[in-house]
Design a protein around this motif. Structure first.
Motif, PDB file in Angstrom:
ATOM      1  N   TYR A  58       0.755  -1.093  -0.304  1.00 28.04           N
ATOM      2  CA  TYR A  58       0.093  -0.070  -0.376  1.00 28.04           C
ATOM      3  C   TYR A  58       0.842   1.355  -0.096  1.00 28.04           C
ATOM      4  O   TYR A  58       2.152   1.262   0.656  1.00 28.04           O
ATOM      5  CB  TYR A  58      -0.514  -0.158   0.794  1.00 28.04           C
ATOM      6  CG  TYR A  58       0.247  -0.138   2.626  1.00 28.04           C
ATOM      7  CD1 TYR A  58       0.045   1.299   2.977  1.00 28.04           C
ATOM      8  CD2 TYR A  58       0.123  -1.216   3.340  1.00 28.04           C
ATOM      9  CE1 TYR A  58       0.699   1.174   4.178  1.00 28.04           C
ATOM     10  CE2 TYR A  58       0.688  -1.406   4.699  1.00 28.04           C
ATOM     11  CZ  TYR A  58       1.268   0.253   4.573  1.00 28.04           C
ATOM     12  OH  TYR A  58       1.648   0.122   5.884  1.00 28.04           O
TER      13      TYR A  58
ATOM     14  N   GLN B 284       0.782   5.396   1.464  1.00 24.05           N
ATOM     15  CA  GLN B 284      -0.578   6.302   1.880  1.00 24.05           C
ATOM     16  C   GLN B 284      -0.430   7.388   1.769  1.00 24.05           C
ATOM     17  O   GLN B 284       1.380   8.315   1.149  1.00 24.05           O
ATOM     18  CB  GLN B 284       0.311   6.293   3.489  1.00 24.05           C
ATOM     19  CG  GLN B 284      -0.507   7.890   4.618  1.00 24.05           C
ATOM     20  CD  GLN B 284       0.033   6.918   5.538  1.00 24.05           C
ATOM     21  OE1 GLN B 284       0.507   6.249   5.606  1.00 24.05           O
ATOM     22  NE2 GLN B 284      -0.572   8.005   6.609  1.00 24.05           N
TER      23      GLN B 284
ATOM     24  N   PHE C 181      -5.228   5.598   2.092  1.00 23.13           N
ATOM     25  CA  PHE C 181      -4.510   4.585   0.787  1.00 23.13           C
ATOM     26  C   PHE C 181      -5.193   4.121  -0.259  1.00 23.13           C
ATOM     27  O   PHE C 181      -5.653   3.578  -0.257  1.00 23.13           O
ATOM     28  CB  PHE C 181      -4.507   3.271   1.675  1.00 23.13           C
ATOM     29  CG  PHE C 181      -3.921   3.246   3.097  1.00 23.13           C
ATOM     30  CD1 PHE C 181      -2.658   3.340   3.735  1.00 23.13           C
ATOM     31  CD2 PHE C 181      -4.390   4.357   4.805  1.00 23.13           C
ATOM     32  CE1 PHE C 181      -1.925   3.864   4.613  1.00 23.13           C
ATOM     33  CE2 PHE C 181      -4.648   4.194   5.890  1.00 23.13           C
ATOM     34  CZ  PHE C 181      -2.887   3.927   5.912  1.00 23.13           C
TER      35      PHE C 181
ATOM     36  N   TYR D 219      -9.279   8.128   4.087  1.00 25.28           N
ATOM     37  CA  TYR D 219      -9.347   7.476   5.662  1.00 25.28           C
ATOM     38  C   TYR D 219     -10.277   7.484   6.518  1.00 25.28           C
ATOM     39  O   TYR D 219     -10.936   6.542   7.132  1.00 25.28           O
ATOM     40  CB  TYR D 219      -8.753   8.556   6.169  1.00 25.28           C
ATOM     41  CG  TYR D 219      -7.068   8.605   5.415  1.00 25.28           C
ATOM     42  CD1 TYR D 219      -6.367   7.675   6.001  1.00 25.28           C
ATOM     43  CD2 TYR D 219      -6.341  10.014   4.655  1.00 25.28           C
ATOM     44  CE1 TYR D 219      -5.120   7.991   5.559  1.00 25.28           C
ATOM     45  CE2 TYR D 219      -4.814   9.678   4.594  1.00 25.28           C
ATOM     46  CZ  TYR D 219      -4.596   8.275   4.939  1.00 25.28           C
ATOM     47  OH  TYR D 219      -2.491   9.297   4.687  1.00 25.28           O
TER      48      TYR D 219
END
Length: 58
Positions: A16, A18, A23, A38
């Motif tokens: 992943y 951020q 994400f 988020y």
């Protein structure tokens, strides 16, 4: 491998990234699987940790 836990279910991914708003989840071939804001993410858990214990993490 990672497991993204959402209100609607779960998504598995290999890695992943951020970002500013959420994400980006990628598979083993580095293809984008999903973008998760988020606000929609309950947890992002390493699959090894998630399956190592029978207790609930939610």
């Amino acid at each position: 491998m990672y497991r993204a836990i959402l209100p609607e279910g779960q998504i598995l991914c290999d890695r992943y990234e951020q970002g500013e708003k959420g994400f980006e989840l990628y598979d083993e071939t580095d293809q984008l699987v999903a973008f998760v804001p988020y606000d929609n993410l309950h947890a992002l858990v390493d699959e090894d940790v998630y399956s190592a214990d029978d207790r609930s993490i939610m």
